[in-house]
Design an enzyme around this catalytic site. Structure first.
Site, PDB file in Angstrom:
ATOM      1  N   GLY A  14       0.860  -1.183   0.000  1.00 58.23           N
ATOM      2  CA  GLY A  14       0.000   0.000   0.000  1.00 58.23           C
ATOM      3  C   GLY A  14       0.892   1.227   0.000  1.00 58.23           C
ATOM      4  O   GLY A  14       2.027   1.196  -0.497  1.00 58.23           O
ATOM      5  N   PHE A  15       0.390   2.298   0.610  1.00 61.50           N
ATOM      6  CA  PHE A  15       1.181   3.541   0.628  1.00 61.50           C
ATOM      7  C   PHE A  15       2.520   3.350   1.340  1.00 61.50           C
ATOM      8  O   PHE A  15       3.559   3.806   0.877  1.00 61.50           O
ATOM      9  CB  PHE A  15       0.386   4.645   1.324  1.00 61.50           C
ATOM     10  CG  PHE A  15      -0.686   5.224   0.455  1.00 61.50           C
ATOM     11  CD1 PHE A  15      -0.368   6.063  -0.595  1.00 61.50           C
ATOM     12  CD2 PHE A  15      -2.017   4.933   0.693  1.00 61.50           C
ATOM     13  CE1 PHE A  15      -1.352   6.600  -1.397  1.00 61.50           C
ATOM     14  CE2 PHE A  15      -3.016   5.465  -0.110  1.00 61.50           C
ATOM     15  CZ  PHE A  15      -2.679   6.300  -1.155  1.00 61.50           C
ATOM     16  N   VAL A  80       0.491 -13.336   3.433  1.00 62.67           N
ATOM     17  CA  VAL A  80       1.413 -13.701   4.511  1.00 62.67           C
ATOM     18  C   VAL A  80       0.586 -14.212   5.687  1.00 62.67           C
ATOM     19  O   VAL A  80      -0.291 -13.516   6.195  1.00 62.67           O
ATOM     20  CB  VAL A  80       2.302 -12.512   4.913  1.00 62.67           C
ATOM     21  CG1 VAL A  80       3.097 -12.845   6.179  1.00 62.67           C
ATOM     22  CG2 VAL A  80       3.252 -12.185   3.771  1.00 62.67           C
ATOM     23  N   GLU A 175     -17.635  11.591   1.923  1.00 60.22           N
ATOM     24  CA  GLU A 175     -17.375  11.576   0.475  1.00 60.22           C
ATOM     25  C   GLU A 175     -18.354  10.664  -0.249  1.00 60.22           C
ATOM     26  O   GLU A 175     -18.891  11.009  -1.310  1.00 60.22           O
ATOM     27  CB  GLU A 175     -15.923  11.138   0.218  1.00 60.22           C
ATOM     28  CG  GLU A 175     -14.939  12.226   0.622  1.00 60.22           C
ATOM     29  CD  GLU A 175     -13.471  11.827   0.558  1.00 60.22           C
ATOM     30  OE1 GLU A 175     -12.636  12.731   0.541  1.00 60.22           O
ATOM     31  OE2 GLU A 175     -13.162  10.624   0.535  1.00 60.22           O
ATOM     32  N   GLN A 325      -0.251  10.047   4.279  1.00 57.72           N
ATOM     33  CA  GLN A 325       1.045  10.706   4.465  1.00 57.72           C
ATOM     34  C   GLN A 325       1.861  10.045   5.577  1.00 57.72           C
ATOM     35  O   GLN A 325       3.067   9.873   5.441  1.00 57.72           O
ATOM     36  CB  GLN A 325       0.836  12.196   4.792  1.00 57.72           C
ATOM     37  CG  GLN A 325       0.684  13.049   3.561  1.00 57.72           C
ATOM     38  CD  GLN A 325       1.908  12.973   2.637  1.00 57.72           C
ATOM     39  OE1 GLN A 325       3.030  12.865   3.064  1.00 57.72           O
ATOM     40  NE2 GLN A 325       1.651  13.013   1.346  1.00 57.72           N
TER      41      GLN A 325
HETATM   42  C1  LIG Z   1     -12.004   4.594   1.632  1.00 62.66           C
HETATM   43  C2  LIG Z   1     -10.764   5.227   2.209  1.00 62.66           C
HETATM   44  C3  LIG Z   1     -10.529   6.579   2.031  1.00 62.66           C
HETATM   45  C4  LIG Z   1      -9.380   7.176   2.547  1.00 62.66           C
HETATM   46  N1  LIG Z   1      -9.172   8.505   2.324  1.00 62.66           N
HETATM   47  C5  LIG Z   1      -8.020   9.062   2.743  1.00 62.66           C
HETATM   48  C6  LIG Z   1      -7.713  10.410   2.444  1.00 62.66           C
HETATM   49  O1  LIG Z   1      -8.513  11.115   1.815  1.00 62.66           O
HETATM   50  N2  LIG Z   1      -6.531  10.915   2.863  1.00 62.66           N
HETATM   51  C7  LIG Z   1      -5.633  10.145   3.549  1.00 62.66           C
HETATM   52  O2  LIG Z   1      -4.548  10.622   3.883  1.00 62.66           O
HETATM   53  N3  LIG Z   1      -5.895   8.875   3.859  1.00 62.66           N
HETATM   54  C8  LIG Z   1      -7.054   8.302   3.470  1.00 62.66           C
HETATM   55  N4  LIG Z   1      -7.330   6.998   3.766  1.00 62.66           N
HETATM   56  C9  LIG Z   1      -6.383   6.261   4.618  1.00 62.66           C
HETATM   57  C10 LIG Z   1      -5.204   5.763   3.794  1.00 62.66           C
HETATM   58  O3  LIG Z   1      -5.642   5.162   2.616  1.00 62.66           O
HETATM   59  C11 LIG Z   1      -4.413   4.801   4.658  1.00 62.66           C
HETATM   60  O4  LIG Z   1      -3.935   5.526   5.777  1.00 62.66           O
HETATM   61  C12 LIG Z   1      -3.268   4.201   3.903  1.00 62.66           C
HETATM   62  O5  LIG Z   1      -3.730   3.430   2.826  1.00 62.66           O
HETATM   63  C13 LIG Z   1      -2.427   3.314   4.822  1.00 62.66           C
HETATM   64  O6  LIG Z   1      -1.370   2.780   4.095  1.00 62.66           O
HETATM   65  P1  LIG Z   1      -0.745   1.377   4.495  1.00 62.66           P
HETATM   66  O7  LIG Z   1       0.362   1.147   3.521  1.00 62.66           O
HETATM   67  O8  LIG Z   1      -0.452   1.342   5.931  1.00 62.66           O
HETATM   68  O9  LIG Z   1      -1.900   0.320   4.255  1.00 62.66           O
HETATM   69  P2  LIG Z   1      -2.685  -0.018   2.921  1.00 62.66           P
HETATM   70  O10 LIG Z   1      -2.629   1.084   1.954  1.00 62.66           O
HETATM   71  O11 LIG Z   1      -3.999  -0.512   3.387  1.00 62.66           O
HETATM   72  O12 LIG Z   1      -1.862  -1.234   2.310  1.00 62.66           O
HETATM   73  C14 LIG Z   1      -1.820  -2.490   2.906  1.00 62.66           C
HETATM   74  C15 LIG Z   1      -1.383  -3.501   1.858  1.00 62.66           C
HETATM   75  O13 LIG Z   1      -1.123  -4.738   2.512  1.00 62.66           O
HETATM   76  C16 LIG Z   1      -1.684  -5.807   1.767  1.00 62.66           C
HETATM   77  N5  LIG Z   1      -1.940  -6.904   2.720  1.00 62.66           N
HETATM   78  C17 LIG Z   1      -2.787  -6.886   3.770  1.00 62.66           C
HETATM   79  N6  LIG Z   1      -2.685  -8.042   4.452  1.00 62.66           N
HETATM   80  C18 LIG Z   1      -1.779  -8.800   3.820  1.00 62.66           C
HETATM   81  C19 LIG Z   1      -1.231 -10.096   4.036  1.00 62.66           C
HETATM   82  N7  LIG Z   1      -1.600 -10.860   5.089  1.00 62.66           N
HETATM   83  N8  LIG Z   1      -0.323 -10.584   3.164  1.00 62.66           N
HETATM   84  C20 LIG Z   1       0.072  -9.829   2.112  1.00 62.66           C
HETATM   85  N9  LIG Z   1      -0.386  -8.593   1.856  1.00 62.66           N
HETATM   86  C21 LIG Z   1      -1.299  -8.074   2.708  1.00 62.66           C
HETATM   87  C22 LIG Z   1      -2.931  -5.215   1.148  1.00 62.66           C
HETATM   88  O14 LIG Z   1      -3.321  -5.940   0.002  1.00 62.66           O
HETATM   89  C23 LIG Z   1      -2.460  -3.785   0.814  1.00 62.66           C
HETATM   90  O15 LIG Z   1      -1.908  -3.719  -0.467  1.00 62.66           O
HETATM   91  C24 LIG Z   1      -8.472   6.391   3.273  1.00 62.66           C
HETATM   92  C25 LIG Z   1      -8.711   5.030   3.460  1.00 62.66           C
HETATM   93  C26 LIG Z   1      -9.843   4.450   2.935  1.00 62.66           C
HETATM   94  C27 LIG Z   1     -10.087   2.967   3.123  1.00 62.66           C
END
Ligand SMILES: Cc1cc2nc3c(=O)[nH]c(=O)nc-3n(C[C@H](O)[C@H](O)[C@H](O)COP(=O)(O)OP(=O)(O)OC[C@H]3O[C@@H](n4cnc5c(N)ncnc54)[C@H](O)[C@@H]3O)c2cc1C
Length: 440
Positions: A14-15, A80, A175, A325
């Protein structure tokens, strides 16, 4: 001969995971990125996939494509399911076949899932919106509801099909409610013969006393005004106590239980960290907070296992919010720490740089806080547009998004309205995330 290159395994792209991988582009390490999906998802625009503005491909480019030029990175599709901190290996379930991947440094970035506050049975009737599957299922349910209403001769039943309940008035709920109202008022004009889509009720339900609690008071007031203007009914201080196929039960603060009849319910009320958080915490003695986020040291690593980092939505550090962010910056910080250690330098604490918060209400209306400045209305929306374009991954995706926004916002049509029966029923059939179901 044994490969001496330092092996960094990143779970989740993800991010946080993607930023971590890209930060290591020139580092003397081998990077393995493992994700259960083949795409990097721009979650903040999921609601636009659900409401037919964008296609899923616009916000979810393949991870392989994004990392194709990064020669030290390889991508593995798989779930995982285990982390052995003693042997420093990760167990990956690849659709039934098991594989083990070894690491020297591990970055865990598997994000968050929907939380139903202990009422998981709600999920069947009120799906959340975290993945492409979720967004397509919601698209199927929402556009499907209009189709069902069109063929329904009983006015009372038709009304239930045309009532949409969005639970949770944070940015996602706001939204989604705004876009649904706009879809009904503008996007579906002249499409139906028996129903008038502008008769639609969009009800935004919130247990707390305000919408968008993370924003300053004047922006909240503006958002509320804008939502009401486009026809969204706001129900604050109303706790959802039950959800079934045809409605939700609501308990207002200082009120009595009542029922809203609605076929389409969308859950945008809460999040909890990915189950891998608890798994890592149990294995390392790290603490987790109430949302299942893992408490990390100031450099985002685990106190007892400095070779393991937990970043993004799974990380609990200095009350930082679960936003994109924080995820990107913490992912980058973990990678920088790995590089510093390889260079024999001391790790530095993670410092978050807050670039501001935005939320769209509808077409040409958004609110934003950038440092001490407030933005709203059209100016807020322009800032929203610019920021989202800047952070979307891939030039072609940006072009596609701009074209689709043009159709939806300047024109009135939603071009991404294809729905399939499978989108709506597949989740129940395959039992998504079933491998975590028996976890404590
Ligand atoms: C609908 C929605 C709207 C949002 N709007 C905003 C916004 O406007 N502004 C903002 O700043 N933030 C927003 N957010 C929050 C933001 O998207 C998250 O904070 C951000 O995505 C977190 O990043 P991350 O990498 O921690 O997790 P994620 O982006 O959720 O990435 C996690 C990754 O891990 C993978 N994964 C999960 N479990 C496993 C596993 N067991 N094995 C292998 N892979 C796995 C998933 O497939 C995914 O690709 C929003 C979130 C949502 C759901």
């Amino acid at each position: 001969m044994e490969n001496q290159t330092h092996r960094v395994v990143i779970i989740g792209c993800g991010f946080a995971g993607l930023a971590a991988a890209q930060e290591l582009r020139s580092a003397p390490v081998d990077v393995t990125v493992i994700d259960r999906t083949n795409h990097h998802l721009f979650q903040p625009l999921l609601y636009q996939v659900a409401t037919g503005i964008l296609s899923e491909g616009d916000i979810a480019p393949p991870i392989r494509e994004v990392l194709r030029r990064q020669r030290n990175a390889r991508v593995l599709l798989g779930d995982v399911v285990g982390i052995d901190v003693e042997t420093r290996t990760v167990a990956v379930d690849r659709f039934g076949s098991k594989q083990t991947v070894s690491y020297d440094s591990l970055i865990v970035a598997t994000g968050a899932t929907q939380s139903y506050f202990g009422q998981d049975s709600f999920a069947r009737y009120a799906p959340g919106m975290k993945t492409i599957d979720d967004a397509l299922e919601l698209r199927g349910r929402m556009f499907g509801a209009f189709e069902m209403a069109e063929g329904e001769s009983d006015p009372a039943k038709r009304k239930v099909w045309l009532t949409f309940a969005v639970v949770g008035a944070g940015p996602t709920g706001v939204e989604l409610a705004g876009q649904l109202a706009e879809l009904a008022k503008r996007g579906l004009q002249e499409n139906f013969r028996a129903i008038d889509p502008s008769m639609v009720r969009v009800v935004l339900i919130e247990a707390g006393p305000t919408l968008l609690p993370m924003f300053r008071e004047p922006l909240r007031v503006r958002a509320e005004k804008d939502l009401r203007k486009i026809g969204v009914e706001l129900m604050l201080n109303s706790k959802v106590t039950g959800v079934d196929a045809t409605g939700v039960e609501l308990l207002p603060t200082n009120g009595t239980l009542w029922r809203l009849e609605t076929r389409t319910k969308i859950w945008a009320a809460g999040v909890q960290a990915s189950p891998l958080g608890r798994m890592v915490a149990n294995a390392t003695g790290a603490k987790v907070d109430r949302a299942g986020r893992v408490e990390v040291a100031p450099d985002c690593s685990l106190p007892a296992r400095p070779e393991i980092f937990v970043v993004g939505d799974m990380m609990s550090l200095s009350h930082l919010p679960g936003v994109a962010q924080v995820a990107m910056q913490s992912g980058r910080h973990a990678s920088k720490t790995i590089t510093r250690r390889l260079e024999g330098l001391q790790p530095l604490p993670f410092k978050y740089f807050d670039k501001g918060t935005l939320a769209t209400i509808a077409r040409f209306r958004a609110i934003g806080e950038i440092g001490p400045f407030n933005a709203s209305g059209f100016v807020g929306w322009l800032i929203w547009l610019f920021i989202h374009l800047a952070f979307m991954t891939g030039f072609r995706n940006r072009i596609a998004a701009v074209a689709n926004w043009g159709w939806a916002f300047i024109g009135r049509t939603r071009r991404q309205r294809t729905i399939t029966y499978q989108q709506v029923v597949a989740r129940q059939a395959v039992g998504r995330n079933s491998m975590f179901r028996n976890e404590p």
